[in-house]
Motif scaffolding. Structure first.
Motif, PDB file in Angstrom:
ATOM      1  N   ALA A 170     115.254  73.456  34.126  1.00 27.55           N
ATOM      2  CA  ALA A 170     115.833  73.239  33.117  1.00 27.55           C
ATOM      3  C   ALA A 170     116.297  74.379  32.110  1.00 27.55           C
ATOM      4  N   VAL A 171     115.417  75.359  32.019  1.00 26.18           N
ATOM      5  CA  VAL A 171     115.463  76.712  31.195  1.00 26.18           C
ATOM      6  C   VAL A 171     116.879  77.301  31.757  1.00 26.18           C
ATOM      7  N   ILE A 172     116.955  77.618  32.552  1.00 23.43           N
ATOM      8  CA  ILE A 172     117.948  78.489  33.367  1.00 23.43           C
ATOM      9  C   ILE A 172     119.186  77.529  33.585  1.00 23.43           C
ATOM     10  N   ARG A 173     119.145  76.197  33.726  1.00 21.26           N
ATOM     11  CA  ARG A 173     120.464  75.198  33.314  1.00 21.26           C
ATOM     12  C   ARG A 173     120.809  75.509  32.014  1.00 21.26           C
ATOM     13  N   VAL A 174     120.142  75.435  30.959  1.00 16.70           N
ATOM     14  CA  VAL A 174     120.296  75.543  29.675  1.00 16.70           C
ATOM     15  C   VAL A 174     121.185  77.053  29.305  1.00 16.70           C
ATOM     16  N   HIS A 175     120.351  77.997  29.925  1.00 15.01           N
ATOM     17  CA  HIS A 175     120.975  79.396  29.874  1.00 15.01           C
ATOM     18  C   HIS A 175     122.532  79.721  30.397  1.00 15.01           C
ATOM     19  N   ARG A 176     122.410  78.931  31.604  1.00 11.41           N
ATOM     20  CA  ARG A 176     123.724  78.987  31.977  1.00 11.41           C
ATOM     21  C   ARG A 176     125.039  78.053  31.401  1.00 11.41           C
ATOM     22  N   ALA A 177     124.431  77.146  30.990  1.00  5.94           N
ATOM     23  CA  ALA A 177     125.268  76.373  30.079  1.00  5.94           C
ATOM     24  C   ALA A 177     125.675  76.954  28.832  1.00  5.94           C
ATOM     25  N   LEU A 178     125.030  77.736  28.215  1.00  2.17           N
ATOM     26  CA  LEU A 178     125.319  78.497  27.087  1.00  2.17           C
ATOM     27  C   LEU A 178     126.194  79.541  27.355  1.00  2.17           C
ATOM     28  N   ALA A 179     126.182  80.346  28.544  1.00  3.50           N
ATOM     29  CA  ALA A 179     127.094  81.275  28.738  1.00  3.50           C
ATOM     30  C   ALA A 179     128.627  80.513  29.055  1.00  3.50           C
ATOM     31  N   GLN A 180     128.509  79.381  29.693  1.00  9.60           N
ATOM     32  CA  GLN A 180     129.693  78.788  30.085  1.00  9.60           C
ATOM     33  C   GLN A 180     130.246  78.247  28.432  1.00  9.60           C
ATOM     34  N   PHE A 181     129.477  77.784  27.727  1.00 10.01           N
ATOM     35  CA  PHE A 181     129.972  77.315  26.614  1.00 10.01           C
ATOM     36  C   PHE A 181     130.616  78.251  25.802  1.00 10.01           C
ATOM     37  N   MET A 182     129.900  79.495  25.786  1.00  9.36           N
ATOM     38  CA  MET A 182     130.536  80.682  24.937  1.00  9.36           C
ATOM     39  C   MET A 182     131.896  81.049  25.442  1.00  9.36           C
ATOM     40  N   LEU A 183     131.852  81.406  26.982  1.00  6.36           N
ATOM     41  CA  LEU A 183     133.334  81.735  27.431  1.00  6.36           C
ATOM     42  C   LEU A 183     134.298  80.856  27.048  1.00  6.36           C
ATOM     43  N   ASP A 184     134.067  79.484  27.028  1.00  6.90           N
ATOM     44  CA  ASP A 184     135.296  78.374  27.219  1.00  6.90           C
ATOM     45  C   ASP A 184     135.528  78.439  25.386  1.00  6.90           C
ATOM     46  N   THR A 185     134.713  78.579  24.768  1.00  6.90           N
ATOM     47  CA  THR A 185     134.979  78.575  23.209  1.00  6.90           C
ATOM     48  C   THR A 185     135.851  79.815  23.064  1.00  6.90           C
ATOM     49  N   HIS A 186     135.617  80.957  23.582  1.00  2.46           N
ATOM     50  CA  HIS A 186     136.397  82.127  23.091  1.00  2.46           C
ATOM     51  C   HIS A 186     137.554  82.154  23.693  1.00  2.46           C
ATOM     52  N   VAL A 187     137.821  81.283  24.955  1.00  2.00           N
ATOM     53  CA  VAL A 187     139.004  81.442  25.912  1.00  2.00           C
ATOM     54  C   VAL A 187     139.669  80.448  25.218  1.00  2.00           C
ATOM     55  N   ASN A 188     139.261  79.289  25.031  1.00  2.00           N
ATOM     56  CA  ASN A 188     140.091  77.977  24.446  1.00  2.00           C
ATOM     57  C   ASN A 188     140.253  78.193  23.087  1.00  2.00           C
ATOM     58  N   ASP A 189     139.386  78.228  22.262  1.00  2.00           N
ATOM     59  CA  ASP A 189     139.361  78.307  20.713  1.00  2.00           C
ATOM     60  C   ASP A 189     140.050  79.571  19.929  1.00  2.00           C
ATOM     61  N   HIS A 190     139.440  80.627  20.814  1.00  2.00           N
ATOM     62  CA  HIS A 190     139.660  82.087  20.001  1.00  2.00           C
ATOM     63  C   HIS A 190     140.919  82.925  20.770  1.00  2.00           C
ATOM     64  N   GLY A 191     141.170  82.355  22.010  1.00  2.00           N
ATOM     65  CA  GLY A 191     142.520  83.188  22.553  1.00  2.00           C
ATOM     66  C   GLY A 191     142.018  84.346  23.165  1.00  2.00           C
ATOM     67  N   LEU A 192     140.597  84.844  23.556  1.00  2.00           N
ATOM     68  CA  LEU A 192     140.396  85.920  24.263  1.00  2.00           C
ATOM     69  C   LEU A 192     140.490  85.788  25.723  1.00  2.00           C
ATOM     70  N   THR A 193     140.838  86.857  26.352  1.00  2.00           N
ATOM     71  CA  THR A 193     141.056  86.801  27.726  1.00  2.00           C
ATOM     72  C   THR A 193     140.021  86.934  28.679  1.00  2.00           C
ATOM     73  N   GLU A 194     139.505  86.077  29.162  1.00  2.00           N
ATOM     74  CA  GLU A 194     138.326  86.032  30.193  1.00  2.00           C
ATOM     75  C   GLU A 194     138.502  87.166  31.270  1.00  2.00           C
ATOM     76  N   THR A 195     137.466  88.014  31.417  1.00  2.00           N
ATOM     77  CA  THR A 195     137.326  89.204  32.320  1.00  2.00           C
ATOM     78  C   THR A 195     136.255  89.466  32.996  1.00  2.00           C
TER      79      THR A 195
END
Length: 429
Positions: A170-195
């Motif tokens: 569960a812990v690493i699952r949440v960790h992974r979810a956090l990273a995905q969530f951050m990337l999606d937010t930056h890409v979709n909401d903030h217009g950053l280019t995922e690299t």
RNA sequence: GGAGAGGUGGCAGAGUGGUCGAAUGCGGCGGUCUCGAAAACCGUUGUCGGUGUGAGCCGACCCAGGGUUCGAAUCCCUGUCUCUCCGCCA
């Protein structure tokens, strides 16, 4: 790196700004080196010019068959050759000496950065959210019952030693979810280019973003000379190295999720428990390449991007402006985001957002130009958006329940297949 | 890892020891022509450093670093990157 011309033109202003960082009177040393350097360059170039002229005469003499003159000039040039080699070498040495010194001098703080000797001098800008009231004593993340099965420091020590962790279930699952969530937010909401970037880099990249030459002991180097990046600021920012970008292409806004490696030299005894300070951790980083006129607004924007992550996760935090004594080497101004950790009953750094002006750009020779204009140095910014491991800690500690289970933020539920909590025995449910 | 080919100005592409910082074409900029534009024609067009109030002058740069030579884009060595083929591989 600093502009030697600017120091030449206004040494007093340079010294005054550095004095705020506790460095005094460097300009006289710098200018002395600069003068020595220019004198050597002049001598070397004058000698070289003479030889070039003579060499042409040699060619001309031979062309018209004047053997005596040919031999005479040939001998003459041969004679001065050693002198030129010596002068050129000396000039290069002087140049390197100046560069070496300049490379170790930190950036100048902006006028609105508060003065201070250490972190006690940092100034709080604002707070968001309020720490939850607990009706029990909140634990540190590694002591929470539901977390323990998924966070194994003993196993990591067997594999790698101190300051590593093995995460499971569960812990690493949440960790992974956090990273995905951050990337999606930056890409979709903030217009950053995922690299996605390498994590092994050449030495020059580490110079570009000022990890080198001064902080070599903070990073790891491979046997064949690569460095492991301590942050993807290194790779993202250095993409602009040596480039002349079109002004219309700016700002360039990037985000990357990478492993980061830090030796944590000098932090022996600090944060040894839990996964707050590790040799290897994950970070979602943000980097912007901008024009000089827009970098300050970009700094606030980037800070906002990092704040948005914490807000969506419902994690209380405060925004600090770092004082002159606590700022990083390359920064002209830094905002730290500190997240509330109930287990420690304090705010801890989870993001650092810095505007570096043209300091890194000059090291990297990263420039832009307007149509028909002259190339100018870009401004660079970097910020964590966020440190994933520390964010995991915050989510776990802030969501912990009296029974040892953990309620997870709603923003993460879609990333967890609709599951909403970690049970007291460590299952994602 | 092995074998081969190659890295020249914004791009393409000449140049194999001597006014080569580099032909030519394309592109860019300025001009002539035109009501305007296109075409055509003419001119111009790299970066960095040093020096000078300035026009300018000087130096460096043809992937990088060494070497040979009075003189190197051109010859030699090393490194590096790209491409092709083979091997291995997530």
């Amino acid at each position: 790196m600093h502009d030697i011309r600017a120091i030449r033109e206004n040494p007093a202003a340079f010294d005054a700004a550095l004095a705020r960082r506790g460095l005094s009177g460097l300009s006289s040393q710098i200018l002395a080196l600069d003068e020595a350097r220019r004198a050597k360059i002049l001598a070397a170039e004058t000698a070289q010019a003479e030889q070039n002229r003579a060499s042409k005469d040699v060619g001309a003499a031979r062309a018209r068959g004047d053997d005596a003159e040919f031999e005479r000039l040939r001998a003459l040039v041969a004679q001065t050759k050693a002198d030129i080699a010596r002068l050129t070498e000396e000039a290069a040495a002087e140049d390197a000496a100046l560069r070496d010194l300049l490379m170790t001098i930190p950036n100048l703080p902006l006028a609105d950065v508060p003065d201070g000797a250490d972190e006690a001098g940092n100034v709080e800008l604002r707070r968001w959210g309020s720490p939850r009231a607990f009706d029990f004593a909140p634990k540190e993340h590694y002591d929470i019952a539901g977390v323990k099965p998924g966070m194994d420091f003993a196993m990591a020590a067997k594999l790698s030693g101190a300051r590593f962790v093995v995460l499971r279930g569960a812990v690493i699952r949440v960790h992974r979810a956090l990273a995905q969530f951050m990337l999606d937010t930056h890409v979709n909401d903030h217009g950053l280019t995922e690299t996605w970037t390498p994590v092994l880099v050449k030495e020059e990249a580490m110079y570009g973003t000022n990890q080198l030459p001064k902080f070599a002991e903070d990073s790891y180097q491979t046997t064949n000379g690569w460095w492991l990046i301590p942050t993807s600021e290194v790779t993202l920012t250095n993409m602009a190295a040596g480039e002349v970008l079109e002004e219309a292409a700016l700002p360039i806004r990037m985000t990357a999720h990478t492993q980061c490696f830090r030796s944590e030299a000098g932090s022996a005894g600090r944060d040894t428990a839990g996964m707050l300070r590790q040799h290897q951790f994950e970070k979602v980083e943000m980097v912007s390449i901008t024009t000089p006129g827009t970098s300050l607004a970009e700094h606030d924007r980037m800070t906002g991007c990092a704040e948005a992550i914490l807000q969506k996760l419902g994690l209380p935090y405060r925004v600090m402006v770092l004082c002159t004594g606590d700022m990083g080497f390359g920064a002209t101004k830094t905002h730290d985001l500190e997240v509330w950790l109930p287990g420690q009953d304090t705010y801890r750094e989870i993001s650092s957002v810095s505007v570096c002006g043209d300091f890194q750009a000059r090291r990297m020779n990263a420039r832009f130009k307007a149509p028909g204009g002259k190339p100018e140095f870009v401004h660079t910014l970097n910020g964590s958006g966020l440190a994933v491991g520390r964010c995991l800690i915050a989510v776990l500690e802030n969501g912990q329940q009296a029974d040892g289970s953990v309620e997870l933020p709603a923003a993460l539920h879609p990333y967890l297949g609709g599951r909403t909590r970690i049970s007291a025995d460590g299952a994602l449910v």
